[in-house]
Design an enzyme around this catalytic site. Structure first.
Site, mmCIF file in Angstrom:
data_model
loop_
_atom_site.group_PDB
_atom_site.id
_atom_site.type_symbol
_atom_site.label_atom_id
_atom_site.label_comp_id
_atom_site.label_asym_id
_atom_site.label_seq_id
_atom_site.Cartn_x
_atom_site.Cartn_y
_atom_site.Cartn_z
ATOM 1 N NE ARG A 95 -1.377 2.182 3.028
ATOM 2 C CZ ARG A 95 -0.395 2.949 3.492
ATOM 3 N NH1 ARG A 95 0.142 3.893 2.737
ATOM 4 N NH2 ARG A 95 0.074 2.778 4.722
ATOM 5 C CB THR A 169 8.295 5.014 0.753
ATOM 6 O OG1 THR A 169 8.085 4.907 2.160
ATOM 7 C CG2 THR A 169 7.734 3.768 0.080
ATOM 8 C CG ASN A 245 -5.123 16.642 3.788
ATOM 9 O OD1 ASN A 245 -5.157 16.225 4.945
ATOM 10 N ND2 ASN A 245 -6.134 17.256 3.226
ATOM 11 N NE ARG A 273 -3.935 -23.415 21.146
ATOM 12 C CZ ARG A 273 -2.868 -24.214 21.227
ATOM 13 N NH1 ARG A 273 -2.657 -25.142 20.308
ATOM 14 N NH2 ARG A 273 -2.009 -24.090 22.210
ATOM 15 C CD GLU A 368 2.755 9.945 4.513
ATOM 16 O OE1 GLU A 368 2.907 11.169 4.506
ATOM 17 O OE2 GLU A 368 3.149 9.211 3.619
#
Length: 389
Positions: A95, A169, A245, A273, A368
């Site tokens: 993403r 990134t 934003n 489980r 961010e």
């Protein structure tokens, strides 16, 4: 293989158009078939699955809410949000790649660029032929970007750039960097192309989070940027904040995908489980955790849908986006940790996605705009007092 059903306790799907659901289901299938089978290996090895880039481009996932005249899908903002949600169910690193390409590279070129820049870059970025990155954060200036020390100086035919950026990134694999620097004291955007003399982008190693994502430094030593590569409509700190934003909006949706992955894993595990002769899902404490998770997912979904509709109307405020980014990241991290508790020791194994999401979300909560910064953004809005100074 059975397709992931999603988490929808109060019929939120009824709030989406058929087109929005089609977009979501297409990306959901892509994640199921293409991302999940390879992501743990890439995470372990600390590599980004580059082979997915052309496939994501083919699905129209880059700059998907930008106009079709530039080769983009021109989706509305709710469909765009659903794309982010489904990608992050795969991995925050996937993403992040699409978020950066879309909200932090294509968006500023579209918003602050001239027609030549838009016509040249946007179709190539949409097709995944070019990869971009966004250079705002510096080693000493994270939450306070106004303090940046990267400088541009006017010279004949263009500008000379000096400085450094960090936590970028896609930096090492990018063909173009949208770099923010002070020109005569005013923050402006520049397109710095790969291979420019004096420009290097070393990869940052040693991450325990976002391992299936390329994170880099950007270093500029007298880098010449031609006149045609300044973003002419960029003007002051407001310009990069407008980009953030857009990215924060995508994150608010994205982390709901992480929440769903963790909740779904914990629920299925709890049902199968057996301890003390019955499934752990039959115990009150486990049920309390599952109910908490489901409720927080539902609240985050409602926040996102309304935000998307406001964004499509053109009335959304950055403070409202801050609320969703702040809340949803915090709750996603809580849900990841709770899911790990339900899975017990098995929760640390990469047979399950929970620990990977938990580690990733530590970064997503921070980047961010940290939780604290978004708190103060909203705090100033509702009280009229800025607590930043």
């Amino acid at each position: 293989m059975s397709m992931f059903k999603g988490v929808d306790y109060i019929e939120i799907d009824s709030l989406f158009s058929q087109e929005e659901i089609l977009v979501r289901n297409t990306v959901r299938e892509f994640v199921e078939l293409e991302v999940l089978p390879v992501i743990e290996k890439h995470y372990r090895e600390g590599t980004f699955p580059m082979h997915l880039i052309p496939k994501m481009a083919e699905l129209g996932l880059f700059g998907s809410n930008l106009p079709s005249k530039y080769g983009c899908a021109e989706m509305n903002n709710v469909a765009y949000g659903l794309v982010m949600q489904e990608l992050e169910r795969g991995d925050s690193g996937i993403r992040s790649f699409v978020s950066v390409q879309s909200a932090l590279v294509m968006y500023p070129i579209y918003t602050f660029g001239d027609e030549n820049q838009k016509d040249y870059w946007l179709p190539k970025l949409a097709k995944g032929e070019k990869i971009g990155c966004f250079g705002l954060t510096e080693p000493d200036y994270g939450s306070n970007p106004a303090g940046m020390i990267t400088r541009a100086e006017k010279v004949e035919g263009g500008y000379l750039l000096n400085g450094a950026k960090m936590w970028i990134t896609n930096g090492s694999i990018a063909d173009v960097a949208v770099v923010w620097a002070k020109l005569d004291g005013v923050i402006r955007g520049f397109l710095v192309e790969k291979g420019a003399e004096g420009f290097t982008a070393p990869e940052m190693k040693g991450k325990h989070s976002l391992r299936a994502s390329v994170t880099s430094e950007l270093i500029f030593q007298d880098v010449f940027v031609p006149e045609k590569n300044i973003l002419p409509k960029s003007d002051g700190l407001k310009s990069p904040l407008m980009c953030l934003n857009q990215a924060r909006y995508g994150i608010a949706w994205g982390v709901v995908g992480s929440m769903m992955a963790c909740y779904d894993t914990a629920l299925n595990y709890a049902k199968s489980r057996i301890q003390f002769s019955k499934p752990i899902a039959a115990y009150q404490i486990t049920q309390e955790k599952l109910v908490y998770m489901l409720t927080e997912i539902t609240k985050a979904q409602l926040l996102n849908v309304q935000l998307g509709r406001l964004k499509d109307k053109g009335t959304v405020k950055h403070t409202q986006i801050s609320m969703a980014k702040r809340n949803n990241c915090e709750k996603a991290l809580e849900i990841a940790r709770m899911s790990r508790e339900i899975l017990g020791a098995n929760g640390i194994l990469d047979e399950y996605p929970v620990m990977r999401h938990s580690a990733n979300l530590e970064s997503v909560k921070t980047y961010e705009g940290t939780h604290e910064m978004h708190t103060l953004i909203i705090g100033e809005d509702i009280t009229g007092y800025s607590a930043f100074d």
